[in-house]
Design a protein around this motif. Structure first.
Motif, PDB file in Angstrom:
ATOM      1  N   GLY A 129       0.796  -1.214   0.000  1.00 14.57           N
ATOM      2  CA  GLY A 129       0.000   0.000   0.000  1.00 14.57           C
ATOM      3  C   GLY A 129       0.833   1.271   0.000  1.00 14.57           C
ATOM      4  N   SER A 130       2.158   1.141  -0.147  1.00 16.78           N
ATOM      5  CA  SER A 130       3.035   2.314  -0.199  1.00 16.78           C
ATOM      6  C   SER A 130       2.976   2.998  -1.559  1.00 16.78           C
ATOM      7  CB  SER A 130       4.483   1.920   0.110  1.00 16.78           C
ATOM      8  OG  SER A 130       4.581   1.374   1.408  1.00 16.78           O
ATOM      9  N   MET A 131       2.625   2.240  -2.566  1.00 16.66           N
ATOM     10  CA  MET A 131       2.331   2.770  -3.898  1.00 16.66           C
ATOM     11  C   MET A 131       0.978   2.200  -4.316  1.00 16.66           C
ATOM     12  SD  MET A 131       6.014   2.493  -5.887  1.00 16.66           S
ATOM     13  CE  MET A 131       5.685   3.828  -7.049  1.00 16.66           C
ATOM     14  N   LEU A 132       0.237   2.946  -5.120  1.00 21.16           N
ATOM     15  CA  LEU A 132      -1.075   2.487  -5.582  1.00 21.16           C
ATOM     16  C   LEU A 132      -1.230   2.775  -7.067  1.00 21.16           C
ATOM     17  CD1 LEU A 132      -3.240   3.819  -2.601  1.00 21.16           C
ATOM     18  CD2 LEU A 132      -2.747   1.419  -3.110  1.00 21.16           C
ATOM     19  N   PRO A 133      -1.945   1.901  -7.801  1.00 24.88           N
ATOM     20  CA  PRO A 133      -2.176   2.138  -9.227  1.00 24.88           C
ATOM     21  C   PRO A 133      -3.181   3.282  -9.412  1.00 24.88           C
ATOM     22  CG  PRO A 133      -3.344   0.168  -8.517  1.00 24.88           C
ATOM     23  CD  PRO A 133      -2.529   0.632  -7.350  1.00 24.88           C
ATOM     24  N   LEU A 134      -2.673   4.472  -9.608  1.00 23.51           N
ATOM     25  CA  LEU A 134      -3.510   5.670  -9.668  1.00 23.51           C
ATOM     26  C   LEU A 134      -4.054   5.864 -11.075  1.00 23.51           C
ATOM     27  CD1 LEU A 134      -4.538   8.241  -8.211  1.00 23.51           C
ATOM     28  CD2 LEU A 134      -2.429   9.364  -8.992  1.00 23.51           C
ATOM     29  N   MET A 135      -5.371   5.828 -11.213  1.00 22.99           N
ATOM     30  CA  MET A 135      -5.990   6.080 -12.513  1.00 22.99           C
ATOM     31  C   MET A 135      -6.134   7.570 -12.775  1.00 22.99           C
ATOM     32  SD  MET A 135      -9.708   4.937 -13.984  1.00 22.99           S
ATOM     33  CE  MET A 135     -10.358   5.812 -15.420  1.00 22.99           C
ATOM     34  N   GLU A 136      -6.679   8.279 -11.784  1.00 23.61           N
ATOM     35  CA  GLU A 136      -6.859   9.722 -11.927  1.00 23.61           C
ATOM     36  C   GLU A 136      -7.127  10.329 -10.556  1.00 23.61           C
ATOM     37  OE1 GLU A 136     -10.266  10.703 -14.309  1.00 23.61           O
ATOM     38  OE2 GLU A 136     -11.535   9.190 -13.369  1.00 23.61           O
ATOM     39  N   GLU A 137      -6.920  11.625 -10.470  1.00 22.32           N
ATOM     40  CA  GLU A 137      -7.242  12.391  -9.265  1.00 22.32           C
ATOM     41  C   GLU A 137      -7.751  13.741  -9.726  1.00 22.32           C
ATOM     42  OE1 GLU A 137      -3.639  12.709  -6.947  1.00 22.32           O
ATOM     43  OE2 GLU A 137      -2.395  12.846  -8.730  1.00 22.32           O
ATOM     44  N   MET A 188      -5.474   0.052   2.072  1.00 26.31           N
ATOM     45  CA  MET A 188      -5.718   1.486   2.165  1.00 26.31           C
ATOM     46  C   MET A 188      -5.152   2.105   3.444  1.00 26.31           C
ATOM     47  SD  MET A 188      -7.342   2.780  -0.474  1.00 26.31           S
ATOM     48  CE  MET A 188      -6.273   1.825  -1.550  1.00 26.31           C
ATOM     49  N   GLY A 189      -4.603   1.269   4.331  1.00 30.93           N
ATOM     50  CA  GLY A 189      -4.077   1.764   5.599  1.00 30.93           C
ATOM     51  C   GLY A 189      -3.020   2.854   5.455  1.00 30.93           C
ATOM     52  N   LEU A 205      -1.623   8.791   5.987  1.00 29.71           N
ATOM     53  CA  LEU A 205      -1.047  10.048   5.501  1.00 29.71           C
ATOM     54  C   LEU A 205      -2.107  11.143   5.409  1.00 29.71           C
ATOM     55  CD1 LEU A 205       1.421   8.980   2.654  1.00 29.71           C
ATOM     56  CD2 LEU A 205       1.968   9.745   4.961  1.00 29.71           C
ATOM     57  N   LEU A 206      -3.278  10.775   4.913  1.00 28.71           N
ATOM     58  CA  LEU A 206      -4.357  11.762   4.800  1.00 28.71           C
ATOM     59  C   LEU A 206      -4.779  12.257   6.176  1.00 28.71           C
ATOM     60  CD1 LEU A 206      -6.498  10.017   2.025  1.00 28.71           C
ATOM     61  CD2 LEU A 206      -5.001  12.002   1.741  1.00 28.71           C
ATOM     62  N   LYS A 207      -4.834  11.349   7.143  1.00 28.81           N
ATOM     63  CA  LYS A 207      -5.208  11.724   8.504  1.00 28.81           C
ATOM     64  C   LYS A 207      -4.161  12.638   9.144  1.00 28.81           C
ATOM     65  CE  LYS A 207      -9.162   9.811   9.349  1.00 28.81           C
ATOM     66  NZ  LYS A 207     -10.299  10.682   9.699  1.00 28.81           N
ATOM     67  N   GLU A 208      -2.887  12.380   8.837  1.00 26.46           N
ATOM     68  CA  GLU A 208      -1.821  13.245   9.348  1.00 26.46           C
ATOM     69  C   GLU A 208      -1.998  14.685   8.870  1.00 26.46           C
ATOM     70  OE1 GLU A 208       1.958  11.639   8.287  1.00 26.46           O
ATOM     71  OE2 GLU A 208       1.672   9.792   9.457  1.00 26.46           O
ATOM     72  N   ILE A 258     -14.668   6.687   1.506  1.00 27.56           N
ATOM     73  CA  ILE A 258     -14.430   5.627   0.535  1.00 27.56           C
ATOM     74  C   ILE A 258     -15.744   5.200  -0.093  1.00 27.56           C
ATOM     75  CG2 ILE A 258     -14.579   3.760   2.268  1.00 27.56           C
ATOM     76  CD1 ILE A 258     -12.457   2.241   0.576  1.00 27.56           C
ATOM     77  N   GLU A 259     -15.676   4.896  -1.384  1.00 25.66           N
ATOM     78  CA  GLU A 259     -16.797   4.306  -2.113  1.00 25.66           C
ATOM     79  C   GLU A 259     -16.360   2.920  -2.543  1.00 25.66           C
ATOM     80  OE1 GLU A 259     -17.969   6.990  -5.231  1.00 25.66           O
ATOM     81  OE2 GLU A 259     -18.596   8.533  -3.800  1.00 25.66           O
ATOM     82  N   THR A 260     -17.037   1.895  -2.041  1.00 28.42           N
ATOM     83  CA  THR A 260     -16.583   0.529  -2.248  1.00 28.42           C
ATOM     84  C   THR A 260     -17.742  -0.438  -2.383  1.00 28.42           C
ATOM     85  OG1 THR A 260     -15.302  -1.294  -1.233  1.00 28.42           O
ATOM     86  CG2 THR A 260     -16.404   0.232   0.281  1.00 28.42           C
ATOM     87  N   SER A 261     -17.490  -1.515  -3.109  1.00 21.51           N
ATOM     88  CA  SER A 261     -18.462  -2.608  -3.186  1.00 21.51           C
ATOM     89  C   SER A 261     -18.359  -3.516  -1.964  1.00 21.51           C
ATOM     90  CB  SER A 261     -18.224  -3.434  -4.453  1.00 21.51           C
ATOM     91  OG  SER A 261     -17.000  -4.148  -4.351  1.00 21.51           O
ATOM     92  N   GLY A 262     -17.256  -3.372  -1.230  1.00 20.99           N
ATOM     93  CA  GLY A 262     -17.029  -4.247  -0.074  1.00 20.99           C
ATOM     94  C   GLY A 262     -16.567  -5.636  -0.438  1.00 20.99           C
ATOM     95  N   ALA A 263     -16.160  -5.831  -1.691  1.00 25.74           N
ATOM     96  CA  ALA A 263     -15.792  -7.168  -2.155  1.00 25.74           C
ATOM     97  C   ALA A 263     -14.487  -7.680  -1.551  1.00 25.74           C
ATOM     98  CB  ALA A 263     -15.688  -7.174  -3.685  1.00 25.74           C
ATOM     99  N   TYR A 264     -13.717  -6.781  -0.943  1.00 29.56           N
ATOM    100  CA  TYR A 264     -12.473  -7.173  -0.275  1.00 29.56           C
ATOM    101  C   TYR A 264     -12.510  -6.644   1.156  1.00 29.56           C
ATOM    102  CZ  TYR A 264     -10.633  -8.604  -4.782  1.00 29.56           C
ATOM    103  OH  TYR A 264     -10.446  -9.253  -5.964  1.00 29.56           O
ATOM    104  N   PRO A 265     -11.711  -7.218   2.051  1.00 33.03           N
ATOM    105  CA  PRO A 265     -11.727  -6.784   3.451  1.00 33.03           C
ATOM    106  C   PRO A 265     -11.448  -5.284   3.595  1.00 33.03           C
ATOM    107  CG  PRO A 265     -10.562  -8.868   3.250  1.00 33.03           C
ATOM    108  CD  PRO A 265     -10.834  -8.400   1.844  1.00 33.03           C
ATOM    109  N   LEU A 266     -12.122  -4.678   4.552  1.00 25.25           N
ATOM    110  CA  LEU A 266     -11.973  -3.250   4.792  1.00 25.25           C
ATOM    111  C   LEU A 266     -10.621  -2.950   5.422  1.00 25.25           C
ATOM    112  CD1 LEU A 266     -13.395  -0.447   4.790  1.00 25.25           C
ATOM    113  CD2 LEU A 266     -14.158  -0.977   7.118  1.00 25.25           C
ATOM    114  N   THR A 267      -9.881  -2.047   4.797  1.00 24.29           N
ATOM    115  CA  THR A 267      -8.620  -1.554   5.351  1.00 24.29           C
ATOM    116  C   THR A 267      -8.672  -0.032   5.329  1.00 24.29           C
ATOM    117  OG1 THR A 267      -7.587  -1.678   3.144  1.00 24.29           O
ATOM    118  CG2 THR A 267      -7.234  -3.545   4.632  1.00 24.29           C
ATOM    119  N   GLY A 268      -7.870   0.593   6.164  1.00 25.59           N
ATOM    120  CA  GLY A 268      -7.822   2.048   6.199  1.00 25.59           C
ATOM    121  C   GLY A 268      -8.666   2.630   7.319  1.00 25.59           C
TER     122      GLY A 268
END
Length: 210
Positions: A13-21, A93-94, A99-102, A109-119
């Motif tokens: 989670g130190s790098m993420l595949p960023l599509m757009e921001e 997402m942890g 970093l965002l919280k700092e 977050i907008e999620t389907s919940g298909a994977y375990p919740l992190t962050g």
């Protein structure tokens, strides 16, 4: 940096595949009308046939990006940060939310919940899909349940998930954009008969903004 080293950082989670921001107005659900900075993460195997961001599905087409850069960019624009996808919980997402919280930013977050919740999240919008259902305890942690309505059976599906969320969760039915003229009257009638639900519209599309 070698590709295998990059993939290790992505796995952590130190790098993420960023599509757009991008900075825009939240168009859907509880926070519609709110200025927000969106971080769209690539990668999704849920496979909704009506998905309007199919280009997000293949994570390999989106460059692994350092989360320090993502967080720094987000902090320039808004206190409200929305992480979406793709399916962002494909990844850990942890580290990003730390970093965002700092930076004292509000994390959504907008999620389907298909994977375990992190962050660490101030707002969780759970939007379950039939192809690959939510896992873990995300129903009980969700602040908002948003079910996309493509046909009448989706109303049954919505009630299945509404039965599993906590009392604090706000319930939304949202017409799928491509069939909105057909299903919106159905949703209006349903909400009037079942007023625990609210209607969510994709107002950003009416406003012609991202």
């Amino acid at each position: 940096m070698l590709e295998k080293d990059i993939m290790k950082l992505v796995a952590k989670g130190s790098m993420l595949p960023l599509m757009e921001e991008f900075y825009t107005i939240q168009g859907e659900g509880f926070h519609k009308g709110t200025a927000a900075y969106f971080i769209r993460i690539g990668g999704c195997d849920v496979g909704c046939h009506w998905c309007d961001v199919k280009e997000s599905w293949n994570a390999a087409t989106h460059p692994p990006t350092a989360i320090e850069s993502i967080a720094a960019n987000a902090a320039k624009y808004s206190n409200t940060i929305v992480v979406t996808g793709g399916e962002p919980l494909t990844w850990d997402m942890g580290p990003l939310t730390s970093l965002l919280k700092e930076k004292n930013l509000s994390t959504h977050i907008e999620t389907s919940g298909a994977y375990p919740l992190t962050g660490s999240w101030d707002w969780i919008c759970l939007s379950p899909k039939k192809n690959k259902g939510p896992v873990g305890e995300i129903h009980l942690k969700a602040h908002e349940l948003k079910v996309i309505i493509y046909n009448r059976d989706d109303l049954r599906f919505a009630e299945e998930h509404a039965a599993n969320v906590g009392e604090q969760c706000v319930l939304y039915l949202q017409p799928e954009w491509s069939v909105r003229e057909k299903v919106t009257p159905l949703i209006v009638d349903y909400v009037m008969k079942h007023p625990k639900w609210k209607i969510s519209l994709q107002t950003h599309k009416y406003l012609n903004i991202p």
